[in-house]
Design an enzyme around this catalytic site. Sequence first.
Site, short mmCIF file in Angstrom:
data_model
loop_
_atom_site.label_atom_id
_atom_site.label_comp_id
_atom_site.label_asym_id
_atom_site.label_seq_id
_atom_site.Cartn_x
_atom_site.Cartn_y
_atom_site.Cartn_z
N ASP A 1 0.83 -1.13 -0.13
CA ASP A 1 -0.05 0.02 -0.09
C ASP A 1 0.75 1.33 0.05
OD1 ASP A 1 -2.28 1.67 0.18
OD2 ASP A 1 -2.71 1.45 2.26
N ASP B 1 -2.38 6.62 -6.23
CA ASP B 1 -2.71 5.71 -4.89
C ASP B 1 -2.75 4.19 -5.20
OD1 ASP B 1 -3.19 4.91 -2.36
OD2 ASP B 1 -5.43 5.39 -2.63
#
Length: 404
Positions: free
Chosen positions: A99, A276
């Site tokens: 992430d 992202d």
Amino acid sequence: MMFPSKAFLSILLVVLSSADASPLRPDAGKATLSFAARVNVRGAVNIAAADRARVQEMKQASSMGKRADNSFSITNAIVTYTAQVGVGSPATEYTLIIDTGSSNTWLGAATSYSPTSTSVDTGNTVSVSYGSGYFSGEEYTDTVHLSAGLVIDEQSIGVASFSQGFEGVDGILGVGPTGLTEGTISNVDVAPTVTDNLYSQGVIDTRALGIYFVPAAASDSIGELTFGGHDSLKITSPVTYVPLTTTSPASNYWGIDQSISYGGSTILSETAGIVDTGTTLVLIASNAFSTYKTVTGGVLDETTGLLKITSSQYAKLQSLTFKIGDRAYDLTPNAQIWPRSLNTYIGGSNGIIYLIVADIGGDSGSGLDFINGYAFLQRHYSVFDATNNQVGFATTIHTDDTSN
């Protein structure tokens, strides 16, 4: 091009069996580690709403001055990417989500942590909220094995005593900006990330991370992380860098400035947003989305939250162009649609064509007017460079794929 469902899933659900089995390719101060794609089988899920909820949490965190109290994982994503990471000596392996939107590395959601001779309980507590997920526990430092030749000593890790929203995985490998750890660990200002420690321990030459995603419907669904730079074997153009944006709240994350055009006409003037891995779709400001909806002829599907178009409309679809710095990066018509072989995983119908561009939930001018999520990143190589405060992009062999 569509893959037979059963054959496709056999490709997509590959999980690397061990850290040692993950190919690690060292090259002049950098190292490349393979990771695997996973499908989160959730049935009917409004993925546009899930992505918007993530954005709202990000904006709220920044407006409240809680930069790190709300860092964000990819637990809501349909497609996630995991690495097998060994912790301790001897190492226990954990399946961790990769992430870029959060920076704490932690484990214990499924497989319990097993302290060894290299484990040190710091006495500090740690907790991170992820919108729909959460974990809390103790901070340890321990030896982390990303692969046989990629080992980090005394890495800060969170050991969960409680977690929610992380079914099927053990935790997160956080590779976001270091500042996102601020406020997450008691008695600590910020905690060095795995990238920080690889650099400080001399394993890599620069605090940069290259990420190579592969379209979900492609035959080679194994991606790569390259610590210390980028993998020149995975790109078909030079990496072009732009500085991180100074506009808040995008500046708290991997934020950049860009404009977006459709068929040569601007639909979103240059503004700030973020890159992202934890966002599934491409999200754009409401005013830009309204224009995109009109020019594509898309109709909102209430179940998935996505626009749907007919075959004749798909045949007329034009490229969506992202102007980032001096370079333009296209999402071809095929790159703008959800993989049709995965329609049922989002509650969609077979044979329907869904678009991957969605409404971010507010007009431009908020300081976070777009997110280039997985749908963009699977078509373009990305480099997150903390040493030089910049993000870079390049094309790959999958930029013009027609596999969706």
